[in-house]
Structure formats: C-alpha cells, structure tokens
Design an enzyme around this catalytic site. Structure first.
Site, PDB file in Angstrom:
ATOM      1  N   ASP A   1       0.833  -1.207   0.000  1.00  0.00           N
ATOM      2  CA  ASP A   1       0.000   0.000   0.000  1.00  0.00           C
ATOM      3  C   ASP A   1       0.870   1.261   0.000  1.00  0.00           C
ATOM      4  O   ASP A   1       1.974   1.253   0.547  1.00  0.00           O
ATOM      5  CB  ASP A   1      -0.905  -0.026   1.239  1.00  0.00           C
ATOM      6  CG  ASP A   1      -2.097   0.906   1.085  1.00  0.00           C
ATOM      7  OD1 ASP A   1      -2.319   1.411  -0.030  1.00  0.00           O
ATOM      8  OD2 ASP A   1      -2.803   1.127   2.084  1.00  0.00           O
TER       9      ASP A   1
ATOM     10  N   GLY B   1       0.064   5.400  -4.404  1.00  0.00           N
ATOM     11  CA  GLY B   1      -0.571   6.656  -4.811  1.00  0.00           C
ATOM     12  C   GLY B   1       0.016   7.824  -4.038  1.00  0.00           C
ATOM     13  O   GLY B   1       0.385   8.864  -4.623  1.00  0.00           O
TER      14      GLY B   1
ATOM     15  N   ARG C   1      -0.658   9.428  -9.883  1.00  0.00           N
ATOM     16  CA  ARG C   1      -0.688   8.187  -9.093  1.00  0.00           C
ATOM     17  C   ARG C   1      -0.100   6.999  -9.868  1.00  0.00           C
ATOM     18  O   ARG C   1       0.498   6.094  -9.291  1.00  0.00           O
ATOM     19  CB  ARG C   1      -2.138   7.862  -8.697  1.00  0.00           C
ATOM     20  CG  ARG C   1      -2.724   8.803  -7.667  1.00  0.00           C
ATOM     21  CD  ARG C   1      -4.198   8.499  -7.444  1.00  0.00           C
ATOM     22  NE  ARG C   1      -4.421   7.119  -7.026  1.00  0.00           N
ATOM     23  CZ  ARG C   1      -4.282   6.681  -5.780  1.00  0.00           C
ATOM     24  NH1 ARG C   1      -3.948   7.518  -4.820  1.00  0.00           N
ATOM     25  NH2 ARG C   1      -4.493   5.409  -5.490  1.00  0.00           N
TER      26      ARG C   1
ATOM     27  N   ASN D   1     -10.227  -3.076  -6.080  1.00  0.00           N
ATOM     28  CA  ASN D   1      -9.465  -2.125  -6.899  1.00  0.00           C
ATOM     29  C   ASN D   1     -10.170  -1.832  -8.232  1.00  0.00           C
ATOM     30  O   ASN D   1      -9.968  -0.769  -8.827  1.00  0.00           O
ATOM     31  CB  ASN D   1      -8.052  -2.643  -7.204  1.00  0.00           C
ATOM     32  CG  ASN D   1      -7.101  -2.591  -6.018  1.00  0.00           C
ATOM     33  OD1 ASN D   1      -6.105  -3.303  -5.980  1.00  0.00           O
ATOM     34  ND2 ASN D   1      -7.412  -1.752  -5.028  1.00  0.00           N
TER      35      ASN D   1
ATOM     36  N   ARG E   1       2.002  -5.031   5.984  1.00  0.00           N
ATOM     37  CA  ARG E   1       1.259  -3.997   5.247  1.00  0.00           C
ATOM     38  C   ARG E   1       2.036  -2.695   5.319  1.00  0.00           C
ATOM     39  O   ARG E   1       2.322  -2.183   6.408  1.00  0.00           O
ATOM     40  CB  ARG E   1      -0.146  -3.789   5.816  1.00  0.00           C
ATOM     41  CG  ARG E   1      -0.898  -2.740   5.003  1.00  0.00           C
ATOM     42  CD  ARG E   1      -2.331  -2.550   5.409  1.00  0.00           C
ATOM     43  NE  ARG E   1      -2.971  -1.648   4.453  1.00  0.00           N
ATOM     44  CZ  ARG E   1      -4.207  -1.760   4.001  1.00  0.00           C
ATOM     45  NH1 ARG E   1      -4.985  -2.718   4.445  1.00  0.00           N
ATOM     46  NH2 ARG E   1      -4.694  -0.906   3.124  1.00  0.00           N
TER      47      ARG E   1
ATOM     48  N   ARG F   1      -5.077  -2.652   8.674  1.00  0.00           N
ATOM     49  CA  ARG F   1      -6.181  -3.579   8.418  1.00  0.00           C
ATOM     50  C   ARG F   1      -5.770  -4.560   7.323  1.00  0.00           C
ATOM     51  O   ARG F   1      -4.770  -4.350   6.631  1.00  0.00           O
ATOM     52  CB  ARG F   1      -7.456  -2.821   8.043  1.00  0.00           C
ATOM     53  CG  ARG F   1      -7.282  -1.856   6.898  1.00  0.00           C
ATOM     54  CD  ARG F   1      -8.601  -1.189   6.491  1.00  0.00           C
ATOM     55  NE  ARG F   1      -8.345  -0.115   5.565  1.00  0.00           N
ATOM     56  CZ  ARG F   1      -8.268   1.181   5.903  1.00  0.00           C
ATOM     57  NH1 ARG F   1      -8.460   1.560   7.153  1.00  0.00           N
ATOM     58  NH2 ARG F   1      -8.006   2.091   4.992  1.00  0.00           N
TER      59      ARG F   1
ATOM     60  N   SER G   1      -7.937  -5.598   4.755  1.00  0.00           N
ATOM     61  CA  SER G   1      -8.534  -5.248   3.462  1.00  0.00           C
ATOM     62  C   SER G   1      -8.807  -6.468   2.573  1.00  0.00           C
ATOM     63  O   SER G   1      -8.442  -6.474   1.402  1.00  0.00           O
ATOM     64  CB  SER G   1      -7.652  -4.244   2.714  1.00  0.00           C
ATOM     65  OG  SER G   1      -7.505  -3.064   3.459  1.00  0.00           O
TER      66      SER G   1
HETATM   67  C1  FPP Z   1      -1.911   0.289  -3.155  1.00  0.00           C
HETATM   68  O1  FPP Z   1      -1.478   1.607  -3.318  1.00  0.00           O
HETATM   69  C2  FPP Z   1      -1.475  -0.532  -4.236  1.00  0.00           C
HETATM   70  C3  FPP Z   1      -2.283  -1.041  -5.190  1.00  0.00           C
HETATM   71  C4  FPP Z   1      -3.735  -0.794  -5.254  1.00  0.00           C
HETATM   72  C5  FPP Z   1      -1.766  -1.852  -6.269  1.00  0.00           C
HETATM   73  C6  FPP Z   1      -0.467  -2.534  -6.023  1.00  0.00           C
HETATM   74  C7  FPP Z   1      -0.021  -2.950  -7.334  1.00  0.00           C
HETATM   75  C8  FPP Z   1       1.219  -2.951  -7.786  1.00  0.00           C
HETATM   76  C9  FPP Z   1       2.406  -2.606  -6.972  1.00  0.00           C
HETATM   77  C10 FPP Z   1       1.450  -3.304  -9.208  1.00  0.00           C
HETATM   78  C11 FPP Z   1       0.958  -4.647  -9.618  1.00  0.00           C
HETATM   79  C12 FPP Z   1       1.526  -5.010 -10.882  1.00  0.00           C
HETATM   80  C13 FPP Z   1       2.160  -6.155 -11.162  1.00  0.00           C
HETATM   81  C14 FPP Z   1       2.864  -6.276 -12.453  1.00  0.00           C
HETATM   82  C15 FPP Z   1       2.204  -7.310 -10.226  1.00  0.00           C
HETATM   83  P1  FPP Z   1      -2.575   2.745  -3.341  1.00  0.00           P
HETATM   84  O2  FPP Z   1      -2.810   3.147  -4.747  1.00  0.00           O
HETATM   85  O3  FPP Z   1      -3.801   2.314  -2.616  1.00  0.00           O
HETATM   86  O4  FPP Z   1      -1.816   3.858  -2.568  1.00  0.00           O
HETATM   87  P2  FPP Z   1      -2.455   4.998  -1.674  1.00  0.00           P
HETATM   88  O5  FPP Z   1      -3.046   4.312  -0.477  1.00  0.00           O
HETATM   89  O6  FPP Z   1      -1.281   5.842  -1.339  1.00  0.00           O
HETATM   90  O7  FPP Z   1      -3.485   5.697  -2.513  1.00  0.00           O
END
Ligand code: FPP
Length: 233
Positions: free
Chosen positions: A21, A24, A34, A69, A181, A187, A189
C-alpha cells in the site's frame, strides 16, 4: 531485543503475505500522477521478494490487485491492468531464474484475453519441483476465495478443513506466518482472510515504493522475538 538474522537459530517465516500500500501517496508526495507510484511499486517487487527468497522464505504472496481495486477510476484501473500486461513477465523473469515458481491467485476471468494469456505464459514457465513460490494475487478477494473453497468442500460431499482448504488458492503452500502492510493503514482489506488466522501482523508507515530490504530484515528479526502460541498456553 532484536535477534541476529545471521544466527543459525533464526526462524524464518515459511510464508509471507505483503499488502503493497502507498503507491498513490508516494507519487502525490512527489507531485507525480498516481500511476507513477504504481510503476515505482512494481519496480520494488523483485528486489524485496528476491531478498525474502534469499533469506529462505518458501512462499511470498503479493496483493497486487484486489477485487475492490476494480472500483477505482477507470483510468487508474487501466493503468494497473496495463502494468500487469507489460510488467508481469519482466518482473517474474528474475524470480523464475532464482528457481522460484510463480503463480497467480484470483478470478482471472475479469481480465481481457491478452492479459489472461500473459498470466498463463508466466505460469507455463514454471518448472516442477520448485522449492519456493511467488503467488501474485490478482483480482483477488479473501471473501470470494472463502466462498469458492466452501463450494469446493460442498461438492466433495464432506465439509472439513481439508476439503475446504483444497479450494483455497494457497492449497499446498505453507502456513501464512507473517503479513506485512506498508502505507500506514492497519487492516487486512480482504487479504488472505482464512489463512491469516495465526499470522503475525507487521504494519509500517513506509510507502510501498520506499520499502526496502533493511526494513524487511528488521521485521524478520522481530518475527523471531514474537511468542506464537496458536491459542495454546
Ligand atoms: C496500493 O497503493 C497498491 C495497489 C492498489 C496496487 C499494487 C499494485 C502494484 C504494486 C502493481 C501490480 C503489478 C504487477 C505487475 C504485479 P494505493 O494506490 O492504494 O496507494 P495509496 O493508499 O497511497 O493511494
């Protein structure tokens, strides 16, 4: 007290789950879109997972794309699916070269045919008898997995832990000893809900693209200091 990771008596978790996590926020902090955070997040996977495998972890499950997602803005979903299509093969090459098996968990029917073909291609490169597994959870949700396992058990005619576990994506993998995490939230999730029964939980404020091997080593050391009773005295 921290234990010394080089000591011979170290207990290495057999199976680690990682909720990656903070991509973004990592990007927003740098005034980047992001999507740049997701790209940085993908880049960080191979070094961290390779390090875990080097330490003797037998299985790493990565939460890369959850069932929820899909409800993000479609441009972000497109980027994530595009990254899976373009980056999954290069990302897994090094892991396969280390002799690890790479598998995908989750409902892949959601993905377009070309992405499903990439998933199949990655898995087709696995060789029999690999001692370590990298399990990539894509369009994965813990509740959906539990329903799937319940259906498998019901079909078998007897509902036992064994018949149920046969329907889990992690069937045959070692117990989930540890969940990490990143990104500050505390959490699960919808990640590995059944498997998390006795997992040791590790939360860090570090955003996933910044999570490195030194912090992982610190967690592996702390894992050794935790007393695990599995409900017993
Ligand atoms: C959470 O960060 C991360 C994700 C929703 C996606 C994780 C995916 C990857 C690292 C790439 C997967 C790709 C491959 C090729 C396996 P967030 O966007 O929720 O971050 P934030 O909480 O800061 O908004």
């Amino acid at each position: 007290m921290k234990s010394d990771l080089s000591s011979e008596n170290i207990r290495i978790p057999a199976h680690i789950g990682i909720i990656m996590d903070g991509n973004g926020r990592w990007a927003t902090n740098r005034h980047l879109p992001r999507t740049a955070g997701h790209r940085a997040g993908v880049k960080n996977i191979t070094p961290v997972v390779s390090h875990a495998l080097e330490k003797g972890v037998r299985c790493v499950t990565l939460y890369a794309f959850s069932t929820e997602n899909k409800n993000r803005p479609q441009t972000e979903v497109k980027t994530l699916v595009g990254l899976i299509k373009k980056q999954l093969k290069p990302m897994t090459r090094e892991l396969l070269a280390r002799g690890a098996r790479v598998i995908v968990s989750g409902d892949r029917s959601y993905f377009p045919d070309d992405v499903q073909a990439v998933l199949a291609e990655v898995e087709s490169e696995n060789t029999d008898g690999a001692a370590q597994t990298v399990n990539i959870a894509l369009n994965y949700g813990g509740r959906a997995e539990i329903l799937r396992a319940a259906a498998t058990a019901a079909q078998s005619g007897e509902i036992t832990e064994q018949s149920f576990e046969r329907g889990l994506y992690t069937y045959g993998m070692p117990e989930l000893d540890m969940i990490i995490r990143t990104g500050g939230e505390k959490r699960l999730s919808n990640f590995l809900l059944y498997q998390a029964a006795y997992s040791e939980l590790f939360f860090t404020d570090t955003l996933w693209p910044d999570f490195g091997t030194a912090e992982l080593d610190g967690m592996l050391s702390e894992f050794n200091t935790r007393t695990r009773r599995f409900g017993k005295l």
